[in-house]
Design a protein around this motif. Structure first.
Motif, PDB file in Angstrom:
ATOM      1  N   TYR A  36      68.449 -16.540  90.098  1.00  7.49           N
ATOM      2  CA  TYR A  36      69.232 -15.339  89.820  1.00  7.49           C
ATOM      3  C   TYR A  36      69.667 -15.336  88.352  1.00  7.49           C
ATOM      4  O   TYR A  36      69.848 -16.405  87.753  1.00  7.49           O
ATOM      5  N   TYR A  37      69.893 -14.159  87.797  1.00  2.26           N
ATOM      6  CA  TYR A  37      70.296 -14.055  86.386  1.00  2.26           C
ATOM      7  C   TYR A  37      71.231 -12.873  86.214  1.00  2.26           C
ATOM      8  O   TYR A  37      71.035 -11.811  86.833  1.00  2.26           O
ATOM      9  N   LEU A  38      72.256 -13.045  85.375  1.00  4.35           N
ATOM     10  CA  LEU A  38      73.161 -11.951  84.986  1.00  4.35           C
ATOM     11  C   LEU A  38      73.183 -11.838  83.471  1.00  4.35           C
ATOM     12  O   LEU A  38      73.393 -12.826  82.771  1.00  4.35           O
ATOM     13  N   HIS A  39      72.982 -10.609  82.989  1.00 11.94           N
ATOM     14  CA  HIS A  39      72.947 -10.292  81.562  1.00 11.94           C
ATOM     15  C   HIS A  39      74.043  -9.272  81.283  1.00 11.94           C
ATOM     16  O   HIS A  39      74.050  -8.191  81.879  1.00 11.94           O
ATOM     17  N   LEU A  40      74.974  -9.613  80.387  1.00 13.93           N
ATOM     18  CA  LEU A  40      76.076  -8.717  80.030  1.00 13.93           C
ATOM     19  C   LEU A  40      75.918  -8.269  78.588  1.00 13.93           C
ATOM     20  O   LEU A  40      76.027  -9.075  77.664  1.00 13.93           O
ATOM     21  N   GLN A  41      75.678  -6.982  78.388  1.00 18.08           N
ATOM     22  CA  GLN A  41      75.441  -6.442  77.054  1.00 18.08           C
ATOM     23  C   GLN A  41      75.970  -5.013  76.982  1.00 18.08           C
ATOM     24  O   GLN A  41      75.783  -4.233  77.932  1.00 18.08           O
ATOM     25  N   PRO A  42      76.631  -4.632  75.899  1.00 14.75           N
ATOM     26  CA  PRO A  42      77.192  -3.277  75.804  1.00 14.75           C
ATOM     27  C   PRO A  42      76.124  -2.198  75.689  1.00 14.75           C
ATOM     28  O   PRO A  42      74.929  -2.493  75.604  1.00 14.75           O
ATOM     29  N   ASN A  43      76.596  -0.961  75.677  1.00 10.98           N
ATOM     30  CA  ASN A  43      75.733   0.216  75.557  1.00 10.98           C
ATOM     31  C   ASN A  43      74.806   0.365  76.766  1.00 10.98           C
ATOM     32  O   ASN A  43      73.634   0.743  76.629  1.00 10.98           O
ATOM     33  N   ASN A  44      75.350   0.038  77.946  1.00  9.90           N
ATOM     34  CA  ASN A  44      74.639   0.219  79.216  1.00  9.90           C
ATOM     35  C   ASN A  44      73.357  -0.607  79.306  1.00  9.90           C
ATOM     36  O   ASN A  44      72.379  -0.176  79.913  1.00  9.90           O
ATOM     37  N   GLU A  45      73.372  -1.794  78.704  1.00  6.55           N
ATOM     38  CA  GLU A  45      72.199  -2.667  78.702  1.00  6.55           C
ATOM     39  C   GLU A  45      72.356  -3.873  79.628  1.00  6.55           C
ATOM     40  O   GLU A  45      71.541  -4.796  79.587  1.00  6.55           O
ATOM     41  N   SER A  46      73.388  -3.881  80.448  1.00  7.30           N
ATOM     42  CA  SER A  46      73.591  -5.014  81.355  1.00  7.30           C
ATOM     43  C   SER A  46      72.649  -4.905  82.551  1.00  7.30           C
ATOM     44  O   SER A  46      72.273  -3.806  82.966  1.00  7.30           O
ATOM     45  N   PHE A  47      72.291  -6.053  83.112  1.00  8.36           N
ATOM     46  CA  PHE A  47      71.437  -6.047  84.302  1.00  8.36           C
ATOM     47  C   PHE A  47      71.532  -7.379  85.034  1.00  8.36           C
ATOM     48  O   PHE A  47      71.984  -8.386  84.484  1.00  8.36           O
ATOM     49  N   ILE A  48      71.123  -7.362  86.301  1.00  3.05           N
ATOM     50  CA  ILE A  48      70.889  -8.598  87.028  1.00  3.05           C
ATOM     51  C   ILE A  48      69.393  -8.696  87.283  1.00  3.05           C
ATOM     52  O   ILE A  48      68.688  -7.679  87.301  1.00  3.05           O
ATOM     53  N   ALA A  49      68.911  -9.899  87.467  1.00  7.57           N
ATOM     54  CA  ALA A  49      67.482 -10.105  87.717  1.00  7.57           C
ATOM     55  C   ALA A  49      67.315 -11.246  88.714  1.00  7.57           C
ATOM     56  O   ALA A  49      68.163 -12.142  88.808  1.00  7.57           O
ATOM     57  N   THR A  50      66.242 -11.176  89.468  1.00  8.81           N
ATOM     58  CA  THR A  50      65.918 -12.230  90.422  1.00  8.81           C
ATOM     59  C   THR A  50      64.411 -12.443  90.420  1.00  8.81           C
ATOM     60  O   THR A  50      63.654 -11.597  89.958  1.00  8.81           O
ATOM     61  N   GLY A  51      63.991 -13.572  90.963  1.00  6.67           N
ATOM     62  CA  GLY A  51      62.556 -13.787  91.113  1.00  6.67           C
ATOM     63  C   GLY A  51      62.049 -15.003  90.385  1.00  6.67           C
ATOM     64  O   GLY A  51      62.738 -16.018  90.249  1.00  6.67           O
ATOM     65  N   PHE A  52      60.847 -14.846  89.839  1.00  3.04           N
ATOM     66  CA  PHE A  52      60.114 -15.962  89.239  1.00  3.04           C
ATOM     67  C   PHE A  52      59.663 -15.539  87.839  1.00  3.04           C
ATOM     68  O   PHE A  52      58.709 -14.789  87.684  1.00  3.04           O
ATOM     69  N   TRP A  53      60.385 -16.045  86.805  1.00  2.00           N
ATOM     70  CA  TRP A  53      60.119 -15.646  85.428  1.00  2.00           C
ATOM     71  C   TRP A  53      58.862 -16.316  84.886  1.00  2.00           C
ATOM     72  O   TRP A  53      58.002 -15.671  84.325  1.00  2.00           O
ATOM     73  N   GLU A  54      58.805 -17.629  85.021  1.00  2.00           N
ATOM     74  CA  GLU A  54      57.681 -18.394  84.472  1.00  2.00           C
ATOM     75  C   GLU A  54      57.215 -19.406  85.518  1.00  2.00           C
ATOM     76  O   GLU A  54      57.481 -20.610  85.392  1.00  2.00           O
ATOM     77  N   PRO A  55      56.502 -18.952  86.537  1.00  2.00           N
ATOM     78  CA  PRO A  55      56.044 -19.901  87.556  1.00  2.00           C
ATOM     79  C   PRO A  55      55.149 -20.971  86.936  1.00  2.00           C
ATOM     80  O   PRO A  55      54.331 -20.679  86.053  1.00  2.00           O
ATOM     81  N   ALA A  56      55.321 -22.211  87.385  1.00  2.00           N
ATOM     82  CA  ALA A  56      54.415 -23.279  86.958  1.00  2.00           C
ATOM     83  C   ALA A  56      53.000 -22.898  87.351  1.00  2.00           C
ATOM     84  O   ALA A  56      52.804 -22.169  88.334  1.00  2.00           O
ATOM     85  N   PRO A  57      51.990 -23.330  86.591  1.00  2.00           N
ATOM     86  CA  PRO A  57      50.606 -22.954  86.905  1.00  2.00           C
ATOM     87  C   PRO A  57      50.221 -23.188  88.358  1.00  2.00           C
ATOM     88  O   PRO A  57      49.558 -22.345  88.974  1.00  2.00           O
ATOM     89  N   ALA A  58      50.633 -24.313  88.928  1.00  2.00           N
ATOM     90  CA  ALA A  58      50.288 -24.601  90.320  1.00  2.00           C
ATOM     91  C   ALA A  58      50.955 -23.610  91.269  1.00  2.00           C
ATOM     92  O   ALA A  58      50.352 -23.177  92.260  1.00  2.00           O
ATOM     93  N   ASP A  59      52.206 -23.252  90.972  1.00  2.00           N
ATOM     94  CA  ASP A  59      52.916 -22.286  91.808  1.00  2.00           C
ATOM     95  C   ASP A  59      52.295 -20.897  91.700  1.00  2.00           C
ATOM     96  O   ASP A  59      52.148 -20.191  92.700  1.00  2.00           O
TER      97      ASP A  59
END
Length: 227
Positions: free
Chosen positions: A96-119
């Motif tokens: 999970y990830y939380l990004h806090l940034q002004p000017n309506n640029e905040s977001f949350i994210a989930t998942g797999f950003w950089e899966p290992a090659p085997a994964d």
């Protein structure tokens, strides 16, 4: 009373955007440290909430200092807070990830950003063999009302090596990342219910995480690869 994100977080970053240099930051560092302390409490509250319904072994709040060594952008400071929450491996996968940034640029994210090659190969092989379960998850109304019905992230142009370009699941197989994001306005972030909103959204991702954890801890015959 639930924790809230202070409006000073956004006002500080707006000032930093206009004064992104070491002299200005050093002069205002005490103000930043106070704001950072409050934000760390908020991230830790998310961590505690997640551990009520998941198993999170690590919270990482990223530093404000930018690594400019290999970047064309030489501004020394980030103008946002970012923090990630890692599920306990090897049994559980995803994050999970939380990004806090002004000017309506905040977001949350989930998942797999950089899966290992085997994964990544294991995920692609699963989709090649049977894409019905992942498509059922993506099509679920409760799930996609929060996260949408498709992944975002980088992908190869046609097909990865060893996979047919005309496979019926090629839209899934060609992905290099399997990410979902949900954006928020500044008003939504500053709302008293934001902490609960984040937790509800993170709860909604669990069918995907449960499925991917099962995939990534078994071989193509369904045999567990962990003890």
């Amino acid at each position: 009373m639930s924790l809230v994100v202070s409006k000073e977080v956004f006002s500080f970053f707006k000032k930093l955007e206009k004064n992104n240099n070491r002299d200005w930051f050093n002069e205002h560092k005490p103000e930043f440290k106070t704001i950072e302390g409050g934000v760390k409490l908020f991230y830790n509250a998310i961590f505690e909430n997640l551990n009520k319904h998941d198993d999170i072994d690590k919270l990482k709040i990223f530093r404000i200092y930018r690594d400019v060594r290999f970047s064309k952008n030489k501004l020394p400071y980030k103008t946002h807070f970012g923090g990630s929450f890692h599920r306990t491996k090897p049994r559980l996968r995803g994050g999970y990830y939380l990004h806090l940034q002004p000017n309506n640029e905040s977001f949350i994210a989930t998942g797999f950003w950089e899966p290992a090659p085997a994964d990544l190969l294991r995920i692609r092989k699963e989709f090649e063999m049977d894409d019905s379960e992942i498509r059922e998850i993506l099509a679920n109304k409760k799930f996609n009302s929060v996260w949408g019905d498709s992944f975002i992230g980088d992908e190869v142009k046609s097909a990865p090596r060893g996979f047919a370009k005309d496979h019926k699941a090629i839209d899934l197989i060609k992905k290099k990342q399997y990410i979902f994001t949900k954006k928020y306005t500044d008003k939504e972030v500053l709302d008293a219910n934001f902490l609960n909103e984040i937790d509800s959204a993170f709860k909604a991702i669990r069918p995907f995480f449960d499925y991917m954890s099962d995939v990534l801890t078994t071989d193509l015959n369904g045999v567990s690869m962990i003890e």
